[in-house]
Scaffold this active site. Sequence first.
Site, PDB file in Angstrom:
ATOM      1  N   GLU A 273       0.834  -1.207   0.000  1.00  0.00           N
ATOM      2  CA  GLU A 273       0.000   0.000   0.000  1.00  0.00           C
ATOM      3  C   GLU A 273       0.868   1.257   0.000  1.00  0.00           C
ATOM      4  OE1 GLU A 273      -2.320  -0.366   3.578  1.00  0.00           O
ATOM      5  OE2 GLU A 273      -3.322  -2.190   2.936  1.00  0.00           O
ATOM      6  N   CYS A 342      -3.438  33.401   9.842  1.00  0.00           N
ATOM      7  CA  CYS A 342      -3.289  34.080  11.131  1.00  0.00           C
ATOM      8  C   CYS A 342      -2.957  33.093  12.244  1.00  0.00           C
ATOM      9  CB  CYS A 342      -4.553  34.844  11.450  1.00  0.00           C
ATOM     10  SG  CYS A 342      -4.889  36.020  10.156  1.00  0.00           S
TER      11      CYS A 342
HETATM   12  N1  LLP Z   1      -1.656   1.957   4.406  1.00  0.00           N
HETATM   13  C1  LLP Z   1      -2.211   2.417   5.520  1.00  0.00           C
HETATM   14  C2  LLP Z   1      -3.136   1.570   6.263  1.00  0.00           C
HETATM   15  C3  LLP Z   1      -1.893   3.710   5.988  1.00  0.00           C
HETATM   16  O1  LLP Z   1      -2.440   4.166   7.110  1.00  0.00           O
HETATM   17  C4  LLP Z   1      -0.984   4.514   5.249  1.00  0.00           C
HETATM   18  C5  LLP Z   1      -0.652   5.864   5.697  1.00  0.00           C
HETATM   19  C6  LLP Z   1      -0.450   3.988   4.054  1.00  0.00           C
HETATM   20  C7  LLP Z   1      -0.789   2.696   3.671  1.00  0.00           C
HETATM   21  C8  LLP Z   1       0.489   4.746   3.189  1.00  0.00           C
HETATM   22  O2  LLP Z   1       1.672   5.048   3.826  1.00  0.00           O
HETATM   23  P1  LLP Z   1       2.907   5.692   3.025  1.00  0.00           P
HETATM   24  O3  LLP Z   1       3.385   4.683   2.023  1.00  0.00           O
HETATM   25  O4  LLP Z   1       2.417   6.922   2.359  1.00  0.00           O
HETATM   26  O5  LLP Z   1       3.888   5.964   4.072  1.00  0.00           O
HETATM   27  N2  LLP Z   1       0.144  12.674   6.802  1.00  0.00           N
HETATM   28  C9  LLP Z   1       1.401  12.064   7.155  1.00  0.00           C
HETATM   29  C10 LLP Z   1       1.432  10.597   6.775  1.00  0.00           C
HETATM   30  C11 LLP Z   1       0.299   9.805   7.380  1.00  0.00           C
HETATM   31  C12 LLP Z   1       0.277   8.373   6.899  1.00  0.00           C
HETATM   32  C13 LLP Z   1      -0.986   7.713   7.246  1.00  0.00           C
HETATM   33  N3  LLP Z   1      -1.109   6.372   6.764  1.00  0.00           N
HETATM   34  C14 LLP Z   1       2.519  12.849   6.501  1.00  0.00           C
HETATM   35  O6  LLP Z   1       2.253  13.845   5.853  1.00  0.00           O
HETATM   36  O7  LLP Z   1       3.687  12.500   6.685  1.00  0.00           O
END
Ligand code: LLP
Length: 419
Positions: A273, A342
Amino acid sequence: MNYFQYRNRALFCEEADVEQIAREAGTPFYLYSHRTLRHHFRVFSAAFAEVPHIVCFSVKACSNTAILRIFAREGGGVDLVSGGELYRALKAGVDPSRMVYSGVGKREDEIDLALRTGILMFNVESFQELETINVRAGKLGVRAGIGLRVNPDVDPETHAHISTGLKGNKFGINVEASLLAYRYAAKLKHVDIKGVSCHIGSQVTKTSPFIDALGRLKDLIRRLREEGIAIHYLDLGGGLGITYDRETPPHPSEYARAIIDASSEMDCTFIFEPGRVIVGNAGILVTRVLYTKENDGKRFVIVDAGMNDLVRPSLYGSFHLIQPVIQREREEITTDVVGPICESGDFLAKGRQMPAVERGELLAVMSAGAYGFSMSSNYNSRPRIPEILVRDDRWYVIRKRENFEDLVRGEEIPDFLNT
Ligand code: LLP
């Protein structure tokens, strides 16, 4: 590897001149490179070529339907966390048999939508959710594909807010309880056990936490198989990190090698994922300097993008490289780069050493493709900014800039306030 590069000191996205786009589209805006998006997806998928696998792009990282369509056309699936994401994925043409649905708080209407769509599996995060899915599937006369999201209790060694696979996080079911939950699921009439899943966190820059999690899941799968519970899919979640600054995350091929080597004779189809590793360095935020000022010896560069457009620096203290779109010789200064919102927390960079940019110049906030636009908001009643996709030397608006009408759409003034 991405396709943002300087040519004669002007920033280009593929063969498109970023300054030219800014002149025509106005600022701020998100800019994505089609070639980079496709390349990242292909590299990730090719890394696992020797094992059966599905790459389910994590929609939350970048949810634009045009971008989801790019991955769908590459044979990708999606990792979903809401009915809204499911709607987007369907619009983008993603094959339901390549959709997985994670999240601790799935509502009944969302479960129903996913059941009607015929997704591959729910990654179930609690006993109660398991029961609910069974009941809803029974009502709709279908069988729900499920896997349990196991919390493997490994430390991903990343920012506390984005670590999800540790004891004490709200995610998943611990290994021991998941054994009980699988036994329970095996007796339910309307669920079909398909797999096991986990997601340990995000922006992980080593392979070892993934391998630790895999080890625990392998063990669980072995125990389940001994009990006659068949497991066909092993979903290892997302989380592979990228270079924002000086991080040296494993290349997807290194990550894949470690996983493949640690999972011999698993006889499962892998699901991944990934979000950030596909889109993070395939998008930038382009913003214009409105003013510069100095207060008591401290410098500020005030730009037209704020924390509502890119919240990561404010929320996590994240680093994004900021560079002038047109390079020239100038002194280096130490400055905060702040937005018009702000709040003192509204900054894109703090105490940053960077070229002394001037009023009117364009800046590129790099590595903003993941969790950039998708986390943006209308705070301070700022219309959300456009998303633009470059392909070769042409650019396409894939989401229009919002206007003031968009801001109040859906709002109503009740009668008693009209008299
Ligand atoms: N699968 C699940 C169940 C997840 O919760 C997430 C991310 C992913 C896959 C994808 O993860 P990635 O490959 O993108 O690391 N907003 C935060 C990141 C939050 C991630 C939440 N879950 C940021 O801007 O760093």
